[in-house]
Design an enzyme around this catalytic site. Structure first.
Site, PDB file in Angstrom:
ATOM      1  N   ASP A   1       0.825  -1.208   0.000  1.00 29.13           N
ATOM      2  CA  ASP A   1       0.000   0.000   0.000  1.00 29.13           C
ATOM      3  C   ASP A   1       0.852   1.248   0.000  1.00 29.13           C
ATOM      4  OD1 ASP A   1      -2.287  -1.398   0.274  1.00 29.13           O
ATOM      5  OD2 ASP A   1      -2.558  -1.013   2.407  1.00 29.13           O
TER       6      ASP A   1
ATOM      7  N   LYS B   1      -3.478   2.789  -2.480  1.00 29.96           N
ATOM      8  CA  LYS B   1      -4.555   3.732  -2.706  1.00 29.96           C
ATOM      9  C   LYS B   1      -4.627   4.653  -1.506  1.00 29.96           C
ATOM     10  CE  LYS B   1      -7.925   0.175  -1.446  1.00 29.96           C
ATOM     11  NZ  LYS B   1      -7.012  -0.652  -0.775  1.00 29.96           N
TER      12      LYS B   1
ATOM     13  N   MET C   1      -9.243   7.866   8.567  1.00 24.66           N
ATOM     14  CA  MET C   1      -9.736   8.374   7.271  1.00 24.66           C
ATOM     15  C   MET C   1     -10.803   9.438   7.468  1.00 24.66           C
ATOM     16  SD  MET C   1      -9.965   4.757   5.183  1.00 24.66           S
ATOM     17  CE  MET C   1     -10.634   3.753   6.498  1.00 24.66           C
TER      18      MET C   1
HETATM   19  N1  SAH Z   1      -4.992  -0.683   8.480  1.00 24.56           N
HETATM   20  C1  SAH Z   1      -4.547   0.622   8.872  1.00 24.56           C
HETATM   21  C2  SAH Z   1      -5.552   1.709   8.597  1.00 24.56           C
HETATM   22  C3  SAH Z   1      -5.793   1.930   7.141  1.00 24.56           C
HETATM   23  S1  SAH Z   1      -6.940   3.211   6.866  1.00 24.56           S
HETATM   24  C4  SAH Z   1      -4.177   0.600  10.355  1.00 24.56           C
HETATM   25  O1  SAH Z   1      -4.450  -0.379  11.039  1.00 24.56           O
HETATM   26  O2  SAH Z   1      -3.615   1.585  10.832  1.00 24.56           O
HETATM   27  C5  SAH Z   1      -5.910   4.571   6.586  1.00 24.56           C
HETATM   28  C6  SAH Z   1      -6.005   5.566   7.696  1.00 24.56           C
HETATM   29  O3  SAH Z   1      -5.234   5.158   8.794  1.00 24.56           O
HETATM   30  C7  SAH Z   1      -5.498   6.926   7.335  1.00 24.56           C
HETATM   31  O4  SAH Z   1      -6.480   7.682   6.653  1.00 24.56           O
HETATM   32  C8  SAH Z   1      -5.203   7.504   8.702  1.00 24.56           C
HETATM   33  O5  SAH Z   1      -6.384   7.951   9.315  1.00 24.56           O
HETATM   34  C9  SAH Z   1      -4.720   6.287   9.458  1.00 24.56           C
HETATM   35  N2  SAH Z   1      -3.261   6.184   9.486  1.00 24.56           N
HETATM   36  C10 SAH Z   1      -2.526   5.218   8.958  1.00 24.56           C
HETATM   37  N3  SAH Z   1      -1.218   5.414   9.210  1.00 24.56           N
HETATM   38  C11 SAH Z   1      -1.142   6.550   9.904  1.00 24.56           C
HETATM   39  C12 SAH Z   1      -0.071   7.291  10.466  1.00 24.56           C
HETATM   40  N4  SAH Z   1       1.184   6.899  10.344  1.00 24.56           N
HETATM   41  N5  SAH Z   1      -0.367   8.446  11.138  1.00 24.56           N
HETATM   42  C13 SAH Z   1      -1.636   8.848  11.268  1.00 24.56           C
HETATM   43  N6  SAH Z   1      -2.671   8.182  10.765  1.00 24.56           N
HETATM   44  C14 SAH Z   1      -2.440   7.052  10.091  1.00 24.56           C
END
Ligand code: SAH
Length: 467
Positions: free
Chosen positions: A247, A269, A382
């Site tokens: 990703d 994405k 998100m």
């Molecule tokens: N599977 C992932 C989430 C994917 S959805 C998990 O468990 O973290 C993607 C969202 O995750 C982003 O829009 C944001 O809100 C959050 N996110 C992912 N990585 C991040 C980071 N390093 N810092 C802040 N928000 C993050």
């Protein structure tokens, strides 16, 4: 500038060695061991050189160096104690486009000779690019203790069998698996004992019974960004993978840890930019696994938290493909920890809720009353594009407009930045946040004031009326 490492084939190639004293002897030894034809220009031969000359292992061209000596040699080594002479040799070599190494003078070298860990045919070369030979030597010693002495024997046997194994096992990925299994098993023990016949019998037996593997898929959580948050399982999986589908959220630092010759495919994405649709990703996972490959689906955070890992696992289960799940540190855990915000706290939050900003399904509203309850921490993934809507709904359903909130951007990464403010400021904060960003709503946010430990940036929050 950094040197380009090569292993040169000097077998039967002519090399000019200027000097025939003590230091030149060491150079001659390694050149002769590589099969080079050593031609010597030197005032006088040391007893060793005389011996080599009697054995016709070297040719003594003459007492004085002449530039014509360089004409048909592959490379030159200047190893005299006469600095001026060394310089002449180097300059003449430069003028003729020949590689030249000068003993103890980096300025007069167009190639340098690394420190070597020799398990022929396996050789490991260490170089500091001339900056610190001592450091290079220390590393050589450290690596010496790591590489078993029989590694060379294993490589020699493998070399002798390579063509046969290639004929028996067509696919490159399958072949790699064959060799990896072989080297990890009894073959290695026999080689260590010096029992070549037993080692080869083991190889033959494994080749006779080789079963082409079905591929497998590992859904791996890469964590929120800091590579130190990878689990051991995650690291092992990405270092064993033939193919990695990753990703956009997976950090460069983590991608650098993927096995170098794995195929790396971005299926990234981010909101708004759908590079490869989910169906296409699902199809690729199944196709690669059916080709017998070890596939890693590398996802930001945890695969089962807002990551569509569930859907991918369902597709694999339906297709009958073996799969494993490696959980990862989800953004809500990583980003809040690095921002110094405990998700729960005895005084102010007895529970934490993780929701996505896209929380409406088929036009149905989520249960805003539950989401707006106090004494809980709400973490929104998100959510930055929906911040105004979420804020309005929470306030409308009873959450105080003064509830502390934080927006954490690039959580756990070196460029992590945090904004803190009140719920009523959240839309303005979200609008200026770098992505990826996580919104945290709840009294626990105030604890950051005393628990901020990570060297992140605190961004100023827009004034209230901006909301
Ligand atoms: N599977 C992932 C989430 C994917 S959805 C998990 O468990 O973290 C993607 C969202 O995750 C982003 O829009 C944001 O809100 C959050 N996110 C992912 N990585 C991040 C980071 N390093 N810092 C802040 N928000 C993050």
């Amino acid at each position: 500038m950094s040197h380009y490492p090569i292993f040169a084939d000097l077998n039967r190639r002519a090399v000019l060695l200027v000097g025939a004293g003590h230091i030149a002897e060491r150079k001659a030894e390694s050149l002769l061991a590589a099969g080079a034809q050593v031609r010597v220009a030197a005032e006088k031969l040391s007893p060793r050189f005389e011996e080599w000359q009697r054995q016709q292992r070297i040719i003594w061209l003459g007492k004085t160096f002449q530039t014509a000596f360089l004409d048909d040699v592959f490379l030159a080594v200047a190893a005299t104690d006469d600095h001026e002479l060394n310089r002449q040799v180097f300059q003449a070599a430069e003028a003729r486009g020949k590689f030249c190494n000068t003993v103890d003078n980096l300025d007069l070298c167009s190639f340098i000779v690394p420190a070597v860990i020799d398990r022929s045919p396996i050789k490991i070369a260490v170089s500091s690019g001339g900056t610190s030979p001592v450091l290079a030597r220390q590393w050589r010693q450290a690596i010496e203790t790591l590489v078993p002495l029989h590694t060379g024997k294993m490589a020699a046997i493998a070399g002798a069998w390579r063509t046969r194994v290639k004929q028996a096992i067509g696919s490159t990925a399958e072949r790699r698996r064959f060799w990896e299994n072989l080297f990890a098993g009894r073959f290695s023990t026999f080689a260590a004992q010096g029992d070549q016949a037993a080692a080869e019998a083991e190889l033959q037996a494994q080749l006779n019974h080789w079963q082409p593997n079905r591929g497998e898929v590992v859904l791996v959580g890469a964590g929120p960004g800091d590579a130190g948050l990878l689990t051991l399982h995650a690291l092992q999986a990405i270092q064993a993978a033939d193919v990695v589908l990753y990703d956009a959220l997976v950090s460069d630092e983590i991608m650098a840890m993927v096995r170098k010759d794995a195929d790396k495919i971005s299926v990234g994405k981010r909101a708004g930019a759908h590079h490869v649709q989910q169906e296409a990703t699902n199809r690729l996972l199944v196709e690669y696994a059916n080709e017998g490959k070890r596939v890693v689906r590398l996802k930001g955070g945890d695969p089962f938290v807002f990551g569509r890992g569930g859907e991918e696992a369902q597709v694999l289960a339906e297709a009958g493909i073996p799969y494993r799940i490696v959980p990862g540190v989800t953004a809500a855990l990583g980003a809040t920890a690095y921002a110094g915000i405990p998700l729960t706290h005895r005084d102010s939050a007895q529970s934490a809720l993780f929701i996505t900003g896209h929380c409406r399904r088929n036009g149905e509203e989520p249960d805003w009353r539950t989401l707006a309850l106090s004494n809980q921490t709400l973490v929104v993934y998100m959510g930055t594009l929906k911040a105004a809507d979420i804020t309005a709904k929470l306030i409308e359903h009873g959450r105080s407009a003064d509830t502390p909130v934080a927006v954490v951007s690039n959580g756990t990464l070196p460029n992590q930045s945090v904004q803190t403010g009140r719920l009523k400021d959240l839309p303005a904060m979200a609008a200026q946040a770098e992505r990826p960003a996580l919104m945290v709503i709840g009294e626990v946010v105030t604890l950051r004031g005393s628990l901020r430990w990570y060297g992140d940036r605190e961004l100023p929050t827009q004034p209230e009326q901006a909301a």
